[in-house]
Design an enzyme around this catalytic site. Structure first.
Site, mmCIF file in Angstrom:
data_model
loop_
_atom_site.group_PDB
_atom_site.id
_atom_site.type_symbol
_atom_site.label_atom_id
_atom_site.label_comp_id
_atom_site.label_asym_id
_atom_site.label_seq_id
_atom_site.Cartn_x
_atom_site.Cartn_y
_atom_site.Cartn_z
ATOM 1 N N ASP A 65 3.376 -6.378 3.437
ATOM 2 C CA ASP A 65 3.092 -5.090 4.295
ATOM 3 C C ASP A 65 3.526 -5.617 5.739
ATOM 4 O O ASP A 65 2.598 -5.260 6.546
ATOM 5 C CB ASP A 65 1.505 -5.039 4.181
ATOM 6 C CG ASP A 65 1.298 -3.766 5.108
ATOM 7 O OD1 ASP A 65 2.103 -2.973 5.318
ATOM 8 O OD2 ASP A 65 -0.083 -3.671 5.248
ATOM 9 N N HIS A 106 3.704 2.840 12.672
ATOM 10 C CA HIS A 106 2.826 3.972 12.825
ATOM 11 C C HIS A 106 3.293 5.016 13.564
ATOM 12 O O HIS A 106 2.872 5.665 14.534
ATOM 13 C CB HIS A 106 1.386 3.366 13.386
ATOM 14 C CG HIS A 106 0.719 2.386 12.470
ATOM 15 N ND1 HIS A 106 -0.311 2.182 12.928
ATOM 16 C CD2 HIS A 106 1.056 1.954 11.429
ATOM 17 C CE1 HIS A 106 -0.795 1.122 12.101
ATOM 18 N NE2 HIS A 106 0.003 1.261 10.938
ATOM 19 N N HIS A 153 0.931 -1.209 0.039
ATOM 20 C CA HIS A 153 -0.023 0.037 -0.024
ATOM 21 C C HIS A 153 0.806 1.311 0.087
ATOM 22 O O HIS A 153 1.732 1.189 0.686
ATOM 23 C CB HIS A 153 -0.856 -0.096 1.158
ATOM 24 C CG HIS A 153 -0.430 -0.120 2.451
ATOM 25 N ND1 HIS A 153 -0.105 1.158 3.269
ATOM 26 C CD2 HIS A 153 -0.484 -1.234 3.528
ATOM 27 C CE1 HIS A 153 0.302 1.026 4.190
ATOM 28 N NE2 HIS A 153 0.145 -0.212 4.900
ATOM 29 N N ASP A 158 6.244 0.956 6.555
ATOM 30 C CA ASP A 158 4.869 0.527 6.371
ATOM 31 C C ASP A 158 4.062 1.701 5.553
ATOM 32 O O ASP A 158 3.633 2.630 6.095
ATOM 33 C CB ASP A 158 4.214 0.473 7.837
ATOM 34 C CG ASP A 158 2.870 0.094 7.824
ATOM 35 O OD1 ASP A 158 2.172 -0.400 7.025
ATOM 36 O OD2 ASP A 158 2.033 0.527 8.727
ATOM 37 N N GLU A 217 -5.174 1.951 2.745
ATOM 38 C CA GLU A 217 -5.098 0.752 3.688
ATOM 39 C C GLU A 217 -5.273 0.991 5.356
ATOM 40 O O GLU A 217 -5.908 0.398 5.973
ATOM 41 C CB GLU A 217 -3.699 -0.005 3.446
ATOM 42 C CG GLU A 217 -3.572 -1.459 4.050
ATOM 43 C CD GLU A 217 -3.294 -1.457 5.464
ATOM 44 O OE1 GLU A 217 -3.420 -2.517 6.112
ATOM 45 O OE2 GLU A 217 -2.706 -0.337 5.833
ATOM 46 N N GLU A 218 -4.557 2.171 5.567
ATOM 47 C CA GLU A 218 -4.760 2.317 6.974
ATOM 48 C C GLU A 218 -5.796 2.977 7.554
ATOM 49 O O GLU A 218 -6.243 2.972 8.762
ATOM 50 C CB GLU A 218 -3.303 3.531 7.259
ATOM 51 C CG GLU A 218 -1.840 3.226 6.927
ATOM 52 C CD GLU A 218 -1.386 2.115 7.716
ATOM 53 O OE1 GLU A 218 -2.181 1.566 8.440
ATOM 54 O OE2 GLU A 218 -0.321 1.716 7.683
HETATM 55 ZN ZN LIG Z 1 0.944 -1.552 6.248
#
Ligand SMILES: [Zn+2]
Ligand SMILES: [Zn+2]
Lengths: 516, 516
Positions: free
Chosen positions: A393, A464, A319, A331, A365-366
């Site tokens: 991912d 994140h 993603h 990520d 995606e998130e």
């Molecule tokens: Zn991810």
């Protein structure tokens, strides 16, 4: 980010043994995969039990197929050589760095993400990739805006914090309230009578992502149910340098939506100690978070068109969107870039497989696996045409092989293909697929799916957070990931044999409980 | 923080072999300590070469002394038992947590530090410790105030940053200038013609603290010499989650004082990549930092008075001040607390040694070893009365033994005493003392000095950052550190034998090049 089959595998995570997991897994497909005696169970970075299925001896592929696969050794070696030592060496890192440095974080709904999509499309045209196009996806549009949290009692202390995705904001003057620290939901239930009007601070110990993320996903809703005015969770991660980690949260059908944010392991633990000492704790939480109307973003798709069966497809993907902190290098910049570069490498080497190779850069995606779901909704009627879907991912650290979901024969084929990667030492197969959030819906529909199995023990140190930058990535390691990813996808797309799918009795087209 | 004999050991650090270090070290004292063949050299967390000196066989202590030391086994076992399993178990962690949670960071010049000093004095009286008193120390008073740094070109990006101690501030509107990224001082020299009017960003790779800290200590001065308007250094540390680490810097006799701050490994590396791509980088740096007139702070001293020779002293110590970020739990709350608690344990167990045990909590360490120097200036005329000085300021992770500086005989005595700690597995002796910044001036005066040798590989992950919190500390590990620290200090203070000092030919009462 990563998506989990929470309702099936994760909910039973820490209490179950490997046998139970495998049985539960089999139950999904009503299909016996492996007996427990043939497997070696380990726990993945996500907290899933993954197992090494089927010894070589148990595979009974036709000699013709085995011979056909072995025939790819020279081609695979040339792919590896080109990427690891040849002209392509270091390119993946450099393109990823350029993406990340130029656009920074690529939050769904932001101009940066859309600009990054345009840039990738432009690069795709420059490379001469085929059928370069996008598919519109309607995505949530959440904006963090200014935010802060201060502990104001028993002493003034600024809390490092990050609001959680989809959280409502506070009034402009913030919410100042006494704190109730709880260890977990059980602790919250037992102290429910103390929660009204308070800010609930969850301080659960890290167990695994799958286990611990529930406090991020539904902590606000649970706290609101007992009358809390806001909730703070401790970072979902095993290690911290006072680093908060954001992520999505779900109000579900909550009657009251309260603001919710993440604070650090350090500060949550400090407040728990203070509460144990009988000290009164107050926090002032101010969040300007806003949920705007949905936004049209795009999945980006490029192809190397198939020579013989162009309507059959192998998908490689990652993603392109990220959170709005750090830079989304890990990520999922790394996963997106090895997928896009796999198409570029095949094109540059004029390796056109029998089936079409599609590289997809997901959006949204998130914010809840939005891009992946939209693609499935649009294309799943032709699911028989998909030879395999792959997503990376869960890190692009040192590659070990693939995490795969499929039946015994399909697994044997994957194992046989990975033998071609012996020189990279990336021949391991574990099950189930672990860390392919955008394609998990295909897995549940019985289509073979694979993710990158890699040494990602530190994934959740950075996930994140502001630490998700190029410093997590390494040029040589990315080359090895790309070499594995490209080689495998090429062979899977080119072999004459159709990889079998699983007949799913009760197909679910949407997993309801997910954690990106 | 930690202080280094930069001019002697560190300056030659990365290029020298162990033999050279040991010779250089001997040169200080004009005294042969050990031949290289008897030593096993390793590199400490500070980047110093430390060696395991003198095999047991080479020690020729008098049988009477050996027997006397062995006679302490039962007493030492009772100290260990009391701390590790008995009533004292967990107390060190709890007191440290209460200190840290209650006062937060304890910056020199702040009310928090003075309040923390008062609290420790009160606790000392409550415990019935003897000669509880303070000695005034005039300390620098630097205040960070508001500060920020934004990369404004090639894109807007907030830089995590921390101003460096003693730095001047910027004008209120900040300094906006183009960036020149350099790898090291050599790179700066080669590009000196490009530096005028720029903000110099140092992006040296981490080698060791001793090697890399020079960019923090004198980066601003060197950048100002070539006309820069400000300088930013990359965090001095081996690992980062986008975490800046502050620390002291020195203008020396610089004609121009320019503002200077730390940015993260991640951001410095990004700017280096951007510069390589030919992109123009601009940063807006705003710092409200102020240097106020000196402030009177206090070294805090408590005692267990000696039974036979009360005017002879063994010192155990750590610094109570910290930086104004994180909470100074590791640097140096842990060291301060094992020292103070050593006195408490001896008092509670009614173990009064022949000599006086003095526990000192230094002030002003982070601002240039001010408290340690003041104490030396006041007491060094009686240096013969000091049996040994100990400081723990390089972590209270799993203890291994002591890092010691002294002559052969003194080292043999230390080794013999540490044999009593076999049950804790903390019998190692390395040389020289490494990480006792406030007592290093005594070491240079020839007095035996020791620091806590511990598994501190991750010390610089947290050092001077928001990550320096209780999460770095562990209750059982602190108990072990305290058991070692107390047992050793007790025996050293009680044995009838005077530990020999080294006759220093040219005594230096102040080390000029230091890095706290
Ligand atoms: Zn991810
Ligand atoms: Zn220190």
């Amino acid at each position: 980010m990563v998506r989990l089959i929470l309702s099936l595998l994760i909910a039973i995570g820490p209490i179950c043994n490997a046998e139970f997991v495998i049985k539960a897994y089999d139950d999904i497909y009503k299909f016996p995969i492996y007996g427990i005696n043939d497997t070696l169970a380990t726990t993945s970075a996500l907290g899933n039990k993954v197992t090494t299925p089927a010894n070589k001896d148990e595979c009974a592929l036709s000699p013709d197929l085995v011979e056909e696969i072995r025939g790819y050794q020279e081609t695979v070696d040339s792919i590896i050589e080109y990427i690891v030592n040849g002209d392509y060496k270091g390119r993946t890192y450099n393109i990823l760095a350029e993406l990340v440095d130029t656009f920074g974080p690529r939050m769904t709904g932001s101009g940066q993400l859309e600009a990054a999509i345009d840039w990738m499309l432009e690069k795709s045209h420059e490379e001469g990739l085929e059928n370069v196009h996008t598919e519109d996806v309607s995505v949530p549009h959440w904006v963090r805006n200014n935010e802060s949290a201060w502990m104001v009692l028993p002493r003034l202390h600024k809390l490092n914090m990050l609001g959680l995705g989809s959280s409502v904001g506070t009034p402009p003057e913030g919410i100042r309230a006494e704190v109730l620290v709880v260890k977990d939901f059980e602790d919250l239930e037992q102290n429910a009578h103390l929660a009204a009007g308070k800010i609930v601070v969850y301080n659960p110990p890290w167990v695994s992502y799958g286990e611990t993320v529930q406090y991020r996903s539904s902590g606000a809703t649970r706290a609101a149910e007992v009358g809390a005015v806001a909730s703070l969770i401790r970072t979902v991660g095993p290690f911290s340098i006072n680093s908060p980690h954001t992520g999505h949260q779900y109000y579900g059908n909550a009657s009251a939506k309260i603001p919710t944010a993440c604070i650090t392991v350090e500060d949550a633990s400090m407040m728990e100690r203070m509460q144990k000492r009988g000290q009164k704790i107050e926090v002032l939480l101010t969040m300007g978070a806003m949920n705007y109307p949905d936004f049209i973003s795009r999945n980006s798709i490029v192809e190397v068109e198939g020579l013989e069966w162009p309507d059959e497809t192998v998908v490689v993907s990652g993603h392109l969107d990220s959170w709005d902190v750090g830079q989304g290098a890990m990520d999922d910049g790394g996963g997106a870039m090895i997928s896009w570069n796999a198409a570029v490498v095949l094109h540059r080497l004029s390796l056109r497989p029998r089936r079409t190779l599609q590289a997809i850069l997901w959006t949204g995606e998130e914010q809840g696996l939005i891009g992946g779901q939209a693609y499935f909704d649009k294309h799943s009627s032709k699911k028989e045409k998909y030879q395999m879907l792959m997503e990376s991912d869960i890190g692009t650290f040192s590659p070990l092989g693939l995490a795969f979901s499929g039946n015994s024969e399909a697994t044997c084929i994957v194992k046989e293909i990975l033998k071609l990667l012996k020189s990279l030492n990336t021949t391991e197969v574990v099950s189930p697929m672990d860390g392919g959030p955008d394609i998990e819906v295909w897995q549940r529909a019985g289509v073979p799916t694979a993710s990158l199995y890699n040494e990602n023990e530190k994934y959740f140190w950075f996930h994140h957070s502001d630490g998700d930058t190029m410093s997590v990535e390494d040029p040589d390691t990315l080359d090895k990931c790309l070499a594995l990813w490209t080689s495998f996808a090429y062979v899977a797309a080119d072999i004459t044999h159709k990889i079998p799918q699983i007949q799913v009795q009760q197909e679910e087209s949407r997993v309801t409980t997910t954690a990106p």
